[in-house]
Design a protein around this motif. Structure first.
Motif, PDB file in Angstrom:
ATOM      1  N   SER A   1       0.801  -1.073  -0.219  1.00 47.15           N
ATOM      2  CA  SER A   1      -0.032  -0.003  -0.028  1.00 47.15           C
ATOM      3  C   SER A   1       1.014   1.334  -0.133  1.00 47.15           C
ATOM      4  CB  SER A   1      -0.884  -0.001   1.172  1.00 47.15           C
ATOM      5  OG  SER A   1      -1.862  -0.959   1.109  1.00 47.15           O
ATOM      6  N   ALA A   2       1.932   1.223   0.871  1.00 47.29           N
ATOM      7  CA  ALA A   2       2.740   2.480   0.930  1.00 47.29           C
ATOM      8  C   ALA A   2       3.275   2.876  -0.468  1.00 47.29           C
ATOM      9  CB  ALA A   2       3.851   2.225   1.910  1.00 47.29           C
ATOM     10  N   VAL A   3       3.938   1.757  -0.996  1.00 51.52           N
ATOM     11  CA  VAL A   3       4.740   1.953  -2.182  1.00 51.52           C
ATOM     12  C   VAL A   3       3.658   2.206  -3.362  1.00 51.52           C
ATOM     13  CG1 VAL A   3       5.933   0.603  -4.155  1.00 51.52           C
ATOM     14  CG2 VAL A   3       6.483   0.142  -1.685  1.00 51.52           C
ATOM     15  N   VAL A   4       2.464   1.643  -3.480  1.00 49.18           N
ATOM     16  CA  VAL A   4       1.610   1.954  -4.619  1.00 49.18           C
ATOM     17  C   VAL A   4       1.035   3.360  -4.471  1.00 49.18           C
ATOM     18  CG1 VAL A   4       1.367  -0.238  -5.560  1.00 49.18           C
ATOM     19  CG2 VAL A   4      -0.674   0.864  -3.799  1.00 49.18           C
ATOM     20  N   GLN A   5       0.742   3.768  -3.179  1.00 50.90           N
ATOM     21  CA  GLN A   5      -0.055   5.014  -2.963  1.00 50.90           C
ATOM     22  C   GLN A   5       1.089   6.113  -3.052  1.00 50.90           C
ATOM     23  OE1 GLN A   5      -2.385   5.219   0.655  1.00 50.90           O
ATOM     24  NE2 GLN A   5      -3.157   3.014   0.348  1.00 50.90           N
ATOM     25  N   THR A   6       2.355   5.926  -2.660  1.00 52.63           N
ATOM     26  CA  THR A   6       3.240   6.957  -3.201  1.00 52.63           C
ATOM     27  C   THR A   6       3.679   7.246  -4.512  1.00 52.63           C
ATOM     28  OG1 THR A   6       4.541   6.173  -0.819  1.00 52.63           O
ATOM     29  CG2 THR A   6       5.943   7.386  -2.589  1.00 52.63           C
ATOM     30  N   ALA A   7       3.538   6.059  -5.220  1.00 51.43           N
ATOM     31  CA  ALA A   7       3.613   6.352  -6.704  1.00 51.43           C
ATOM     32  C   ALA A   7       2.443   7.235  -7.407  1.00 51.43           C
ATOM     33  CB  ALA A   7       3.459   4.692  -7.401  1.00 51.43           C
ATOM     34  N   VAL A   8       1.252   7.058  -6.974  1.00 45.06           N
ATOM     35  CA  VAL A   8       0.098   8.027  -7.214  1.00 45.06           C
ATOM     36  C   VAL A   8       0.369   9.227  -6.785  1.00 45.06           C
ATOM     37  CG1 VAL A   8      -2.318   8.330  -6.852  1.00 45.06           C
ATOM     38  CG2 VAL A   8      -1.532   5.896  -7.492  1.00 45.06           C
ATOM     39  N   ILE A   9       0.879   9.423  -5.518  1.00 43.78           N
ATOM     40  CA  ILE A   9       1.048  10.748  -5.043  1.00 43.78           C
ATOM     41  C   ILE A   9       2.270  11.238  -6.057  1.00 43.78           C
ATOM     42  CG2 ILE A   9       1.964  12.022  -3.119  1.00 43.78           C
ATOM     43  CD1 ILE A   9       0.602   9.935  -1.220  1.00 43.78           C
ATOM     44  N   GLY A  10       3.270  10.510  -6.235  1.00 44.52           N
ATOM     45  CA  GLY A  10       4.316  11.131  -7.116  1.00 44.52           C
ATOM     46  C   GLY A  10       3.976  11.558  -8.494  1.00 44.52           C
ATOM     47  N   LEU A  11       3.164  10.739  -9.191  1.00 43.33           N
ATOM     48  CA  LEU A  11       2.468  11.341 -10.271  1.00 43.33           C
ATOM     49  C   LEU A  11       1.633  12.416 -10.286  1.00 43.33           C
ATOM     50  CD1 LEU A  11       1.059   7.622 -11.557  1.00 43.33           C
ATOM     51  CD2 LEU A  11       3.232   8.965 -12.441  1.00 43.33           C
ATOM     52  N   THR A  12       0.689  12.617  -9.003  1.00 44.50           N
ATOM     53  CA  THR A  12       0.005  13.689  -9.065  1.00 44.50           C
ATOM     54  C   THR A  12       0.676  15.038  -8.648  1.00 44.50           C
ATOM     55  OG1 THR A  12      -0.974  12.772  -7.011  1.00 44.50           O
ATOM     56  CG2 THR A  12      -2.223  12.234  -9.097  1.00 44.50           C
ATOM     57  N   ASP A  13       1.081  14.750  -7.271  1.00 47.97           N
ATOM     58  CA  ASP A  13       1.681  16.086  -6.491  1.00 47.97           C
ATOM     59  C   ASP A  13       3.021  16.308  -6.714  1.00 47.97           C
ATOM     60  OD1 ASP A  13      -0.618  15.692  -5.175  1.00 47.97           O
ATOM     61  OD2 ASP A  13       0.168  15.201  -3.249  1.00 47.97           O
ATOM     62  N   ILE A  14       3.847  15.485  -7.300  1.00 47.74           N
ATOM     63  CA  ILE A  14       5.238  15.807  -7.689  1.00 47.74           C
ATOM     64  C   ILE A  14       5.255  15.979  -9.298  1.00 47.74           C
ATOM     65  CG2 ILE A  14       7.553  14.902  -7.477  1.00 47.74           C
ATOM     66  CD1 ILE A  14       6.196  15.766  -4.799  1.00 47.74           C
ATOM     67  N   ALA A  15       4.795  15.194 -10.081  1.00 44.34           N
ATOM     68  CA  ALA A  15       5.023  15.106 -11.526  1.00 44.34           C
ATOM     69  C   ALA A  15       3.732  16.212 -12.322  1.00 44.34           C
ATOM     70  CB  ALA A  15       4.903  13.753 -12.146  1.00 44.34           C
ATOM     71  N   GLY A  16       2.893  16.298 -11.304  1.00 45.70           N
ATOM     72  CA  GLY A  16       1.704  17.257 -11.955  1.00 45.70           C
ATOM     73  C   GLY A  16       1.014  16.706 -12.871  1.00 45.70           C
ATOM     74  N   LEU A  17       0.917  15.179 -12.878  1.00 48.11           N
ATOM     75  CA  LEU A  17      -0.081  14.677 -13.789  1.00 48.11           C
ATOM     76  C   LEU A  17      -1.405  14.251 -13.315  1.00 48.11           C
ATOM     77  CD1 LEU A  17       2.748  11.653 -15.215  1.00 48.11           C
ATOM     78  CD2 LEU A  17       2.013  14.036 -16.062  1.00 48.11           C
ATOM     79  N   LYS A  18      -2.316  13.879 -13.977  1.00 47.23           N
ATOM     80  CA  LYS A  18      -3.642  13.836 -13.790  1.00 47.23           C
ATOM     81  C   LYS A  18      -4.069  12.258 -14.217  1.00 47.23           C
ATOM     82  CE  LYS A  18      -5.188  18.461 -13.863  1.00 47.23           C
ATOM     83  NZ  LYS A  18      -4.084  19.027 -13.817  1.00 47.23           N
ATOM     84  N   PRO A  19      -3.553  11.142 -13.487  1.00 48.59           N
ATOM     85  CA  PRO A  19      -3.769   9.755 -13.838  1.00 48.59           C
ATOM     86  C   PRO A  19      -5.423   9.678 -13.221  1.00 48.59           C
ATOM     87  CG  PRO A  19      -2.476   9.656 -12.031  1.00 48.59           C
ATOM     88  CD  PRO A  19      -2.368  11.267 -12.463  1.00 48.59           C
ATOM     89  N   GLU A  20      -5.931   8.635 -13.933  1.00 43.90           N
ATOM     90  CA  GLU A  20      -7.177   8.261 -13.522  1.00 43.90           C
ATOM     91  C   GLU A  20      -6.812   7.228 -12.500  1.00 43.90           C
ATOM     92  OE1 GLU A  20     -11.081   5.566 -14.987  1.00 43.90           O
ATOM     93  OE2 GLU A  20      -9.916   6.746 -16.650  1.00 43.90           O
ATOM     94  N   TYR A  21      -7.450   7.329 -11.232  1.00 48.29           N
ATOM     95  CA  TYR A  21      -7.130   6.209 -10.105  1.00 48.29           C
ATOM     96  C   TYR A  21      -8.409   5.854  -9.353  1.00 48.29           C
ATOM     97  CZ  TYR A  21      -6.047   9.883  -6.795  1.00 48.29           C
ATOM     98  OH  TYR A  21      -6.286  11.000  -6.027  1.00 48.29           O
ATOM     99  N   HIS A  22      -8.589   4.818  -8.930  1.00 48.48           N
ATOM    100  CA  HIS A  22      -9.712   4.223  -8.122  1.00 48.48           C
ATOM    101  C   HIS A  22      -9.120   3.416  -6.961  1.00 48.48           C
ATOM    102  CE1 HIS A  22     -12.020   5.291 -11.473  1.00 48.48           C
ATOM    103  NE2 HIS A  22     -11.270   4.714 -12.369  1.00 48.48           N
ATOM    104  N   GLN A  23      -9.761   3.742  -5.805  1.00 47.92           N
ATOM    105  CA  GLN A  23      -9.188   3.002  -4.737  1.00 47.92           C
ATOM    106  C   GLN A  23     -10.171   2.509  -3.660  1.00 47.92           C
ATOM    107  OE1 GLN A  23      -6.060   5.282  -2.461  1.00 47.92           O
ATOM    108  NE2 GLN A  23      -5.673   3.790  -1.124  1.00 47.92           N
ATOM    109  N   ARG A  24     -10.084   1.275  -3.129  1.00 50.72           N
ATOM    110  CA  ARG A  24     -10.935   0.905  -2.293  1.00 50.72           C
ATOM    111  C   ARG A  24     -10.239  -0.525  -1.539  1.00 50.72           C
ATOM    112  NH1 ARG A  24     -13.318  -0.934  -6.873  1.00 50.72           N
ATOM    113  NH2 ARG A  24     -13.255  -2.940  -7.172  1.00 50.72           N
ATOM    114  N   ASP A  25     -10.924  -0.830  -0.571  1.00 54.90           N
ATOM    115  CA  ASP A  25     -10.092  -1.952   0.386  1.00 54.90           C
ATOM    116  C   ASP A  25      -9.783  -2.732  -0.559  1.00 54.90           C
ATOM    117  OD1 ASP A  25      -9.365  -3.124   2.636  1.00 54.90           O
ATOM    118  OD2 ASP A  25     -11.171  -4.499   2.621  1.00 54.90           O
ATOM    119  N   GLY A  26      -8.434  -3.258  -0.457  1.00 53.04           N
ATOM    120  CA  GLY A  26      -7.972  -4.372  -1.371  1.00 53.04           C
ATOM    121  C   GLY A  26      -7.945  -3.990  -2.725  1.00 53.04           C
TER     122      GLY A  26
END
Length: 111
Positions: free
Chosen positions: A38-63
């Motif tokens: 969870s930490a690795v994949v959520q950090t990747a999404v944060i890196g894409l959005t907050d650091i790289a400024g990209l707008k990926p489509e993402y969906h998250q729920r339990d598991g």
């Protein structure tokens, strides 16, 4: 088991990833493998959005977490996304090395 599917383009660039399931390595909230993934994949999404400024489509729920890069990226955006996502994949493979029975990673090349 946690299953990770990584979709790559013909050029080898990661275009999408999906994470499904639970490791079952401990009780909910104390499972170190789930927490690490969870930490690795959520950090990747944060890196894409907050650091790289990209707008990926993402969906998250339990598991479950799915992240899809936008179709139209500049060469610089592709390079930056590639660094973030290849780093994510390296981290996930490191976790898989330590827990091969709890984590599977499948990379698929699509047209």
């Amino acid at each position: 088991m946690i299953r990770i599917f990584v979709r790559c383009g013909r050029d080898g660039s990661i275009e999408e990833f999906t994470v499904k399931g639970h490791a079952g390595c401990g009780e909910a909230g104390r499972d170190i493998v789930c927490a690490a993934v969870s930490a690795v994949v959520q950090t990747a999404v944060i890196g894409l959005t907050d650091i790289a400024g990209l707008k990926p489509e993402y969906h998250q729920r339990d598991g479950f977490l799915q992240c899809i890069l936008p179709g139209e990226l500049s060469e610089e955006e592709k390079r930056t996304a590639g660094v973030v996502l290849r780093t994510m994949l390296a981290g996930l493979k490191s976790i898989q090395y330590g827990y091969p029975d709890l984590l599977s990673i499948e990379e698929r090349e699509v047209d």
